[in-house]
Design a protein around this motif. Structure first.
Motif, PDB file in Angstrom:
ATOM      1  N   TYR A 120      -1.737   6.087 -11.414  1.00 43.04           N
ATOM      2  CA  TYR A 120      -2.723   5.984 -10.344  1.00 43.04           C
ATOM      3  C   TYR A 120      -2.994   7.312  -9.652  1.00 43.04           C
ATOM      4  CZ  TYR A 120      -2.334   1.132 -11.457  1.00 43.04           C
ATOM      5  OH  TYR A 120      -2.330  -0.046 -12.165  1.00 43.04           O
ATOM      6  N   ARG A 121      -2.682   8.407 -10.366  1.00 40.36           N
ATOM      7  CA  ARG A 121      -3.200   9.693  -9.912  1.00 40.36           C
ATOM      8  C   ARG A 121      -4.709   9.703 -10.143  1.00 40.36           C
ATOM      9  NH1 ARG A 121      -0.184  14.397 -12.747  1.00 40.36           N
ATOM     10  NH2 ARG A 121      -0.649  13.103 -14.566  1.00 40.36           N
ATOM     11  N   VAL A 175       0.841  -1.201   0.000  1.00 40.33           N
ATOM     12  CA  VAL A 175       0.000   0.000   0.000  1.00 40.33           C
ATOM     13  C   VAL A 175       0.874   1.250   0.000  1.00 40.33           C
ATOM     14  CG1 VAL A 175      -1.681   1.327   1.336  1.00 40.33           C
ATOM     15  CG2 VAL A 175      -1.967  -1.152   1.077  1.00 40.33           C
ATOM     16  N   ALA A 176       1.925   1.240   0.815  1.00 37.41           N
ATOM     17  CA  ALA A 176       2.838   2.386   0.862  1.00 37.41           C
ATOM     18  C   ALA A 176       3.529   2.588  -0.476  1.00 37.41           C
ATOM     19  CB  ALA A 176       3.875   2.186   1.966  1.00 37.41           C
ATOM     20  N   LEU A 177       3.903   1.494  -1.135  1.00 39.81           N
ATOM     21  CA  LEU A 177       4.552   1.594  -2.442  1.00 39.81           C
ATOM     22  C   LEU A 177       3.633   2.245  -3.466  1.00 39.81           C
ATOM     23  CD1 LEU A 177       7.136   0.789  -4.044  1.00 39.81           C
ATOM     24  CD2 LEU A 177       5.923  -1.320  -4.680  1.00 39.81           C
ATOM     25  N   LEU A 178       2.371   1.856  -3.463  1.00 46.36           N
ATOM     26  CA  LEU A 178       1.418   2.467  -4.392  1.00 46.36           C
ATOM     27  C   LEU A 178       1.281   3.957  -4.117  1.00 46.36           C
ATOM     28  CD1 LEU A 178      -0.850   2.438  -6.506  1.00 46.36           C
ATOM     29  CD2 LEU A 178      -2.418   1.691  -4.704  1.00 46.36           C
ATOM     30  N   ARG A 179       1.195   4.332  -2.859  1.00 49.76           N
ATOM     31  CA  ARG A 179       0.977   5.734  -2.528  1.00 49.76           C
ATOM     32  C   ARG A 179       2.203   6.589  -2.818  1.00 49.76           C
ATOM     33  NH1 ARG A 179      -2.314   6.658   2.911  1.00 49.76           N
ATOM     34  NH2 ARG A 179      -2.523   8.639   1.810  1.00 49.76           N
ATOM     35  N   LYS A 180       3.394   6.012  -2.709  1.00 52.19           N
ATOM     36  CA  LYS A 180       4.614   6.786  -2.924  1.00 52.19           C
ATOM     37  C   LYS A 180       5.055   6.801  -4.380  1.00 52.19           C
ATOM     38  CE  LYS A 180       6.476   6.002   1.739  1.00 52.19           C
ATOM     39  NZ  LYS A 180       7.558   5.342   2.536  1.00 52.19           N
ATOM     40  N   THR A 181       4.894   5.679  -5.067  1.00 54.00           N
ATOM     41  CA  THR A 181       5.482   5.545  -6.407  1.00 54.00           C
ATOM     42  C   THR A 181       4.466   5.274  -7.507  1.00 54.00           C
ATOM     43  OG1 THR A 181       5.842   3.153  -6.236  1.00 54.00           O
ATOM     44  CG2 THR A 181       7.541   4.597  -5.309  1.00 54.00           C
ATOM     45  N   GLY A 182       3.211   4.991  -7.160  1.00 55.67           N
ATOM     46  CA  GLY A 182       2.227   4.667  -8.181  1.00 55.67           C
ATOM     47  C   GLY A 182       2.394   3.282  -8.760  1.00 55.67           C
ATOM     48  N   VAL A 183       2.981   2.360  -7.989  1.00 54.98           N
ATOM     49  CA  VAL A 183       3.144   0.975  -8.437  1.00 54.98           C
ATOM     50  C   VAL A 183       2.119   0.117  -7.701  1.00 54.98           C
ATOM     51  CG1 VAL A 183       4.677  -1.020  -8.518  1.00 54.98           C
ATOM     52  CG2 VAL A 183       5.579   1.276  -8.953  1.00 54.98           C
ATOM     53  N   LEU A 184       1.228  -0.538  -8.454  1.00 55.12           N
ATOM     54  CA  LEU A 184       0.137  -1.322  -7.886  1.00 55.12           C
ATOM     55  C   LEU A 184       0.449  -2.807  -7.911  1.00 55.12           C
ATOM     56  CD1 LEU A 184      -2.919  -1.584  -6.966  1.00 55.12           C
ATOM     57  CD2 LEU A 184      -3.431  -1.863  -9.414  1.00 55.12           C
ATOM     58  N   ASP A 185       0.192  -3.486  -6.791  1.00 53.74           N
ATOM     59  CA  ASP A 185       0.188  -4.947  -6.747  1.00 53.74           C
ATOM     60  C   ASP A 185      -1.274  -5.380  -6.826  1.00 53.74           C
ATOM     61  OD1 ASP A 185       0.131  -7.663  -6.104  1.00 53.74           O
ATOM     62  OD2 ASP A 185       1.773  -7.502  -4.678  1.00 53.74           O
ATOM     63  N   PRO A 186      -1.720  -6.003  -7.916  1.00 55.30           N
ATOM     64  CA  PRO A 186      -3.144  -6.345  -8.065  1.00 55.30           C
ATOM     65  C   PRO A 186      -3.659  -7.341  -7.034  1.00 55.30           C
ATOM     66  CG  PRO A 186      -2.012  -6.410 -10.192  1.00 55.30           C
ATOM     67  CD  PRO A 186      -0.952  -6.325  -9.136  1.00 55.30           C
ATOM     68  N   GLU A 187      -2.766  -8.040  -6.352  1.00 51.86           N
ATOM     69  CA  GLU A 187      -3.215  -9.045  -5.390  1.00 51.86           C
ATOM     70  C   GLU A 187      -3.025  -8.628  -3.944  1.00 51.86           C
ATOM     71  OE1 GLU A 187      -4.959 -11.410  -6.335  1.00 51.86           O
ATOM     72  OE2 GLU A 187      -4.562 -11.235  -8.476  1.00 51.86           O
ATOM     73  N   SER A 188      -2.345  -7.531  -3.665  1.00 52.07           N
ATOM     74  CA  SER A 188      -2.127  -7.083  -2.296  1.00 52.07           C
ATOM     75  C   SER A 188      -2.171  -5.563  -2.293  1.00 52.07           C
ATOM     76  CB  SER A 188      -0.781  -7.605  -1.770  1.00 52.07           C
ATOM     77  OG  SER A 188      -0.669  -7.418  -0.378  1.00 52.07           O
ATOM     78  N   ASN A 189      -3.291  -5.012  -1.839  1.00 51.20           N
ATOM     79  CA  ASN A 189      -3.521  -3.577  -1.953  1.00 51.20           C
ATOM     80  C   ASN A 189      -4.574  -3.163  -0.923  1.00 51.20           C
ATOM     81  OD1 ASN A 189      -6.087  -4.374  -3.334  1.00 51.20           O
ATOM     82  ND2 ASN A 189      -4.651  -4.960  -4.962  1.00 51.20           N
ATOM     83  N   PRO A 219      -1.192   8.691  -4.840  1.00 50.56           N
ATOM     84  CA  PRO A 219       0.006   9.305  -5.402  1.00 50.56           C
ATOM     85  C   PRO A 219      -0.129  10.727  -5.946  1.00 50.56           C
ATOM     86  CG  PRO A 219      -0.402   7.121  -6.361  1.00 50.56           C
ATOM     87  CD  PRO A 219      -1.619   7.497  -5.621  1.00 50.56           C
ATOM     88  N   GLY A 220      -1.296  11.364  -5.887  1.00 47.47           N
ATOM     89  CA  GLY A 220      -1.440  12.727  -6.373  1.00 47.47           C
ATOM     90  C   GLY A 220      -2.677  12.864  -7.237  1.00 47.47           C
ATOM     91  N   VAL A 221      -3.073  14.110  -7.468  1.00 53.14           N
ATOM     92  CA  VAL A 221      -4.266  14.371  -8.271  1.00 53.14           C
ATOM     93  C   VAL A 221      -3.898  15.156  -9.513  1.00 53.14           C
ATOM     94  CG1 VAL A 221      -5.724  14.385  -6.212  1.00 53.14           C
ATOM     95  CG2 VAL A 221      -4.851  16.552  -7.116  1.00 53.14           C
ATOM     96  N   ALA A 222      -4.782  15.091 -10.497  1.00 56.31           N
ATOM     97  CA  ALA A 222      -4.702  15.917 -11.696  1.00 56.31           C
ATOM     98  C   ALA A 222      -6.010  16.689 -11.780  1.00 56.31           C
ATOM     99  CB  ALA A 222      -4.503  15.057 -12.936  1.00 56.31           C
TER     100      ALA A 222
END
Length: 524
Positions: A395-396, A131-145, A421-424
């Motif tokens: 994943y913005r 979860v932290a990785l997704l929020r910091k870098t925008g990298v998603l794990d489809p099975e653990s989130n 990870p941020g908004v547009a």
């Protein structure tokens, strides 16, 4: 013991005055007193009250009950897990380790049945890293989130413990959470809240209790198939194993879309159901406190204010706020590559700058642009893909001021979007279909009349929120089993049995007041 309701104190009064108030209400001495419920009544801004329900011990209960209309005898009830007459030949299997699967596993383990729990995601600690990785870098794990893993969606998206169901077993559930490390006040607060920072540890402790009783929790085990013989379940198949079983509790959650597809292919009876979609709205928590508490805003004995708003519009359309997070943040709830959706979260202290809540429009199968059992799910995917593309990937999420959404230009400066990870900055009307965007646009000013500042132009909308509840319902017979597959028990959000309070249209009753501002009853 006598249960006495509606004992109130001002925020400035210490709790030890409860005994005095109880004695005044009952007209007799109270030898002992215990708080069983606590909430906030903020309808009058000049007279905010903390409202208590207490159990009081008195010498002459009959006389006290005759004198006080707010008192009633305490009816003791304690849930005890059942004791089976004999142990089954095969161990029961549970799919999913969210709230439904977790407590099903705990009850079965306490009953001596040694359940096998299959969870597609990871344990809480490993999941937190993803979860932290997704929020910091925008990298998603489809099975653990935020959707999948130990504790389910709620473990990393808030930790509120609210339900519209009235069931005498609820106190037992809260007891188990406290025994696992949750704060004791969840047993008395009208809206108990553990917090995103504490709940993963509580879930891990419950897992430890299940395994100590002989159960197993197997992570990274996604269900990919079911085997049967003569209409009866014989095995569950994961990507890595086959588990023989004749009883399976399916608690897969509302976002296991590949599981829904697999069940459809197997012919498990399912139907599309009403649910809701929309966006997250953010305000400054200080503004929410002022709107609810008036001059009492910021009082140390009052919690960060929350709210719950709902309206039925002309034509029967329903719009409501959901999963309000005081002092929280908007979080990424994606579970599929190339798709964006959002949720809300609050830590235990609820001490972040913003408050947020989902603003949702109810939709029914007649609104779905796609037919078939999975039409609502296909619609969710379409909106999430559109949001991902409009926000530019990574994943913005698309975000917009309420003023911009309503056609009144406003700069995004007073309220800073909390989503990572941020908004547009983008028009949410390009993401949400007219049936949803139009309903929300009509409802926002009405909510603003009920809660001052709710529709302020500088408030921020971030979206889409598509996962409020399951878009499908799995059919069950009188034994709670699937009518086509004996031994399969759809459960919780995975079975689409919950989340119907505001989704389904009902005959119109008294409309929301369209006059000036009036505070709402809120709860701790």
């Amino acid at each position: 013991m006598i249960r006495l309701r509606n004992i109130t104190l001002t925020p400035d009064e210490p709790p030890d005055r409860l005994t005095e108030r109880a004695e005044r209400a009952l007209g007799c001495r109270v030898s002992s007193l215990a708080v069983v419920r606590r909430s906030i009544d903020a309808r009058k801004k000049s007279d905010v009250r903390i409202v208590y329900t207490v159990d009081a011990a008195v010498r002459d209960e009959a006389s006290a009950l005759a004198r006080c209309k707010n008192a009633a005898p305490v009816t003791p009830y304690r849930y005890e897990p059942p004791t089976p007459a004999r142990l089954p030949q095969t161990r029961p299997v549970i799919v999913g380790f969210g709230p439904a699967g977790m407590f099903a596993g705990l009850v079965l383990a306490m009953a001596g049945l040694r359940p096998v729990i299959l969870e597609r995601g990871e344990d809480a600690s490993s999941r937190a890293e993803k979860v932290a990785l997704l929020r910091k870098t925008g990298v998603l794990d489809p099975e653990s989130n935020i959707q999948f893993g130990e504790g389910g969606a709620g473990a990393f998206s808030d930790g509120k413990l609210t339900t519209g169901v009235k069931n005498p077993r609820i106190p037992w559930v809260l007891e188990q959470l406290v025994a696992a490390g949750a704060p004791a006040d969840i047993q008395i607060d009208a809206k108990p809240h553990i917090g995103t920072d504490l709940l993963p540890g509580v879930c891990a402790a419950i897992r430890g209790r299940i395994t100590a009783l002989g159960g197993e929790v197997r992570f990274s085990q996604k269900l990919v198939g079911l085997e049967s013989d003569g209409g009866a379940l014989t095995a569950a198949v994961t990507e890595h194993s086959r588990v023989e079983c004749d009883t399976l509790i399916l608690a897969c959650g509302h976002s296991a879309r590949d599981t829904f597809e697999m069940l459809c292919e197997l012919g498990v009876p399912m139907s599309p159901k009403a649910f809701a979609m929309g966006a997250r709205i953010e305000h400054l928590q200080a503004d929410t406190d002022r709107a609810q508490y008036g001059a009492f805003a910021g009082h140390p004995n009052l919690p960060p204010a929350d709210y719950a708003l709902a309206v039925e519009l002309d034509g029967g359309r329903r719009c409501y706020t959901f999963c309000m997070c005081p002092g929280g943040e908007v979080v990424p709830a994606a579970s599929e590559p190339g798709r964006v959706c959002v949720n809300g979260a609050s830590p235990r202290a609820r001490n972040y700058v913003n408050s947020n809540a989902a603003v949702l429009a109810a939709v029914s199968p007649s609104d779905f642009p796609y037919g078939g059992v999975l039409g609502g799910m296909r619609w969710q995917r379409e909106l999430e893909r559109r949001a991902y593309d409009i926000a530019g990937g990574g994943y913005r999420a698309p975000a917009q001021t309420v003023g911009g959404f309503l056609g009144v230009p406003a700069r995004m400066e007073r309220v800073t979007p909390s989503y990572t990870p941020g908004v547009a900055e983008a028009s949410l009307r390009d993401v949400l279909p007219p049936v949803i965007a139009g309903t929300i646009a009509e409802a926002l000013p009405l909510f603003g009349r009920r809660l001052r500042g709710f529709d302020a132009p500088f408030a921020v909308l971030t979206g889409p929120e598509t996962r409020s509840s399951s878009p499908v319902r799995m059919e069950r017979d009188d034994t709670l089993q699937s009518p086509a597959l004996r031994g399969l028990y759809p459960c919780g959000e995975g079975g689409g049995r919950l989340g119907r309070r505001h989704h389904e249209r009902r005959p119109r009753r008294r409309p929301m007041r369209r006059g000036g501002h009036r505070g709402a009853v809120i709860a701790l």
